[in-house]
Scaffold this motif. Sequence first.
Motif, PDB file in Angstrom:
ATOM      1  N   GLN A  15       0.758  -1.366  -0.117  1.00 46.05           N
ATOM      2  CA  GLN A  15       0.062  -0.068   0.038  1.00 46.05           C
ATOM      3  C   GLN A  15       0.792   1.255   0.058  1.00 46.05           C
ATOM      4  OE1 GLN A  15      -1.839  -1.693   3.669  1.00 46.05           O
ATOM      5  NE2 GLN A  15      -1.732   0.564   4.418  1.00 46.05           N
ATOM      6  N   GLU A  16       1.830   1.191  -0.848  1.00 46.12           N
ATOM      7  CA  GLU A  16       2.706   2.300  -0.945  1.00 46.12           C
ATOM      8  C   GLU A  16       3.281   2.681  -2.539  1.00 46.12           C
ATOM      9  OE1 GLU A  16       6.506   1.360   1.258  1.00 46.12           O
ATOM     10  OE2 GLU A  16       6.000  -0.689   0.904  1.00 46.12           O
ATOM     11  N   GLN A 100      -3.189  10.149   3.262  1.00 46.26           N
ATOM     12  CA  GLN A 100      -2.019   9.229   3.059  1.00 46.26           C
ATOM     13  C   GLN A 100      -0.921   9.981   3.928  1.00 46.26           C
ATOM     14  OE1 GLN A 100      -2.409   9.857  -1.133  1.00 46.26           O
ATOM     15  NE2 GLN A 100      -0.390  11.196  -1.223  1.00 46.26           N
ATOM     16  N   PHE A 122      -0.333   4.502   1.646  1.00 47.30           N
ATOM     17  CA  PHE A 122      -1.854   4.498   1.638  1.00 47.30           C
ATOM     18  C   PHE A 122      -2.422   3.877   2.733  1.00 47.30           C
ATOM     19  CE2 PHE A 122       0.041   6.008  -2.177  1.00 47.30           C
ATOM     20  CZ  PHE A 122      -0.727   6.697  -2.791  1.00 47.30           C
ATOM     21  N   ARG A 128      -4.351   3.033  -3.313  1.00 46.35           N
ATOM     22  CA  ARG A 128      -3.077   3.236  -3.631  1.00 46.35           C
ATOM     23  C   ARG A 128      -3.448   3.132  -5.578  1.00 46.35           C
ATOM     24  NH1 ARG A 128       1.975  -0.384  -4.599  1.00 46.35           N
ATOM     25  NH2 ARG A 128       0.224  -1.489  -6.112  1.00 46.35           N
TER      26      ARG A 128
END
Length: 156
Positions: A15-16, A100, A122, A128
Motif C-alpha cells: 500500500q505504498e 495518506q 496509503f 493506492r
Amino acid sequence: MTDQKTIVTAPEHRQEIVITRTFDLPVDLLFMAYEDAEIVAQWMNTKVLKLESKQHGSYRFETPDPMGNVHGFNGTIHSFEKNASIVRTFEMENGEFPVQLEYLTFEKLGDDKSKLTMHIVFQSIEARDRLLKLPFAMGINMAHNRIQEIQSTSKQ
C-alpha cells in the motif's frame, strides 16, 4: 511527450509508492520549494492558504480544476528537518481518497545536485491503485519539472 525524469515505483501487493527525482539544484533550493509558500504556489499552481513549515505545523491549499471547481488539500507536518526531511499527511478534501502519509527525504548529491525521495503510504492497496489509474506519474513529473525551472532561475 515530456521527458519523464521522476520515477514512480509501486511495489506489488503493497500500500505504498516511492517517487524519486534527481534535480540539478543544491539541496537547500530543492528543500525551499517545499517550505516557502510563494514557491509552493508557483510550482503547484495552487493558492497557499496556510503553510507552517515546522514540526507540528499544518498546511492548506486550494487549486482550481479546468472546469473552475476549487479543490482543497490539507495536512499536518509531523516532522521537519531543514534540508533533510519532512514527514506529513496529505488529504484531498471532499475527495475519494483517504488521508495518506508522506515521508520526504532530501539528499545532497553534490554542490548543484540533489535527490528527492517521497515514500507515500496509503490506507489500502486499493486506494493506492485508484490513484495510479489517474495521470499521477505525469502530473508529479510536470510539477517536479516546474520546481527545477523555478529554482534554477533563483540560483542565478
